[in-house]
Enzyme design. Structure first.
Site: not given
Length: 520
Positions: A215, A212-213, A288
């Site tokens: 991470e 994600n952004r 997920d």
């Protein structure tokens, strides 16, 4: 972006791929109730519980989401030698997941996340507290070795491997590198949903990953504020980890697909896939769902673009649910049908559009119009259309027909047919109506539609915009929006050969198969 019909056809061709999931298994417990008042004992919410349930979380949740997508699933992970572990394994086995590779580790408890969900006046449920029970120690060497001995001989029987890393100890460097190398040798793609803040070298050699952004920012040091930033971070991940591609999820901004940088020193480029605005009740499980949907699509031979678009749709449905919940194929199929119907209703003839524009004007709404070829829709187009939409109440996009594009651009263009270009434009939330026109200039439909604002994206001055004299003659405005640096259709076309040469053979073949289906 694919047009709605082609994407729906891709979805129907997914089949029932065999998927191997490796990662951290979590038992999610939920306590629901009414948040009635503040306790007299302490300044805390008093929750009157009326419902309790247990669900599979982490990599176990990925497995159940895959089942909802009608995949055949084998799960690899550990649980503790305790009642929670036995309950989690039962949840998986009873649902139909192959749990023969779920091992018991006597040195740790089963990871449990307990959430308390409060309702105000019997509605609007929100999470008010989460309690975690876990150990993050790496797997014992003995269990790590058992996994390696079991998995490596079997990898060739799967169509994709998904790694769901929650940093609870299962995804050790030795295990992941053994699996990734063996999968590469077997021609099986490996897709990673990475843990936050860990050393990403553990994923070196995977096919792709879906950070994600935040991470991606932590892993690369690139602050992601724009799509160009997302492409830059994705390219850096590809370069550092030898990935075939990187997919950065950007919450409400959709997803960015980045390829390894070409040999020449180009600006970072990629593809952005916007998502439709939704009522978000709970983001739990959205990552997920993205991993599961993209995994199934790529396993079935879909192109990366199609896989990401399906991932966007599936994640959007997931966040509309409270807590972790399976999104079955039937719900995604219904969402695709709704998207097709919405896109089709936006594409109008000039006569119908003239009538509709009159109705909007009668309600006091202003009309914005822009026109162009829109061949190979890219982030530059999307950015400029969003900017154009902000200039009025309704945005019309007039797109050149195939014959018109050939007269303007030459016999090798357009790359995408007029029907597909219109459908892709209609799928954008910023666009209200699409008109396909065959003339070489917009003068005819400008006289009939009389937009309040005529917009063009680029480095023009207003008096260089074709049709400006028509609009200005009746008192309308002409505006020129900015450009996204380093992005253009011509540049994308010229870089295709470089990009294709850098992709792995699996994606070169699957992309070709999908492109053939889409164009045909």
């Amino acid at each position: 972006m694919m047009n709605s019909h082609a994407l729906a056809q891709t979805f129907e061709n997914l089949g029932n791929p065999r998927v191997l999931v490796i990662g951290d298994l979590i038992l999610d417990r939920y306590t629901f109730g009414n948040a009635e008042r503040v306790s007299q004992e302490a300044p805390v919410i008093l929750l009157r519980a009326d419902q309790r349930e247990a669900r599979a979380g982490g990599a176990a949740n990925v497995c159940l989401m895959l089942l909802g997508l009608e995949a055949q699933v084998t799960c690899v992970g550990v649980v503790g030698d305790d009642a929670d572990g036995r309950e989690l394994v039962s949840l998986l086995s009873d649902a139909g997941v192959d749990s023969s590779c779920v091992l018991s580790d006597t040195t740790r408890p089963t990871t449990v996340k307990e959430r308390f969900i409060g309702r105000a006046a019997n509605r609007h449920p929100h999470q008010i507290l989460r309690v975690d029970s876990e150990v993050r120690d790496p797997l014992p060497t003995s269990i790590e070795q058992r996994f390696i001995e079991r998995l490596l001989p079997q990898l060739g029987s799967y169509q994709v491997v998904l790694i769901s890393d929650y940093n609870k100890g299962v995804c050790t460097p030795r295990l992941l590198q053994a699996v990734i190398h063996a999968a590469r040798d077997a021609g099986v793609p490996v897709i990673v949903d990475p843990a936050r803040g860990v050393d990403y070298s553990v994923y070196h050699g995977a096919t792709t990953m879906t950070p994600n952004r935040l991470e991606a920012e932590l892993a690369t040091g690139v602050k992601i504020s724009t799509t160009a930033d997302a492409f830059r971070a994705g390219e850096q991940l590809c370069r550092q980890l030898a990935l075939d591609m990187a997919i950065v999820t950007l919450d409400r901004d959709g997803m960015a697909l980045a390829w390894p940088p070409p040999a020449r020193n180009d600006q970072p480029t990629g593809e952005i896939f916007p998502t439709r605005a939704r009522a978000v009740y709970d983001i739990t499980g959205a990552g997920d769902m993205v991993l599961a949907m993209i995994g199934v699509a790529l396993a079935a031979g879909a192109s990366p673009a199609a896989a990401i678009e399906l991932g966007n749709i599936a994640a959007g449905l997931e966040v509309e649910k409270v807590g972790v919940a399976v999104v079955p194929r039937a719900e995604i199929r219904a969402a695709l049908a709704e998207r097709q119907a919405a896109a089709q209703s936006k594409i109008l003839s000039l006569d119908d559009l003239t009538r509709v524009v009159g109705e909007h004007r009668a309600r006091g709404e202003s009309i914005v119009l822009t026109n162009g070829c829109f061949d190979l829709l890219h982030v530059g187009h999307v950015s400029y259309l969003q900017e154009a939409r902000a200039l009025g109440d309704r945005l019309i996009v007039a797109v050149n027909s195939d014959a018109s594009v050939r007269r303007l651009k030459g016999p090798t263009r357009p790359v995408i047919s007029e029907a597909d270009r219109a459908a892709m434009l209609a799928a954008l939330a910023a666009v209200d109506y699409v008109l396909v026109f065959d003339e070489d200039t917009p003068h005819d439909f400008l006289h009939r539609l009389r937009p309040d604002v005529l917009v063009k994206g680029g480095t023009y001055t207003p008096d260089q915009v074709v049709g400006h004299e028509v609009v200005e003659a009746y008192g309308g405005r002409v505006c020129v929006t900015g450009m996204v640096d380093g992005i253009s259709t011509t540049k994308i076309v010229n870089s295709v050969a470089d990009r294709h040469a850098l992709r792995g053979p699996h994606f070169a073949q699957s992309s070709t198969r999908q492109d053939t289906r889409s164009i045909g």
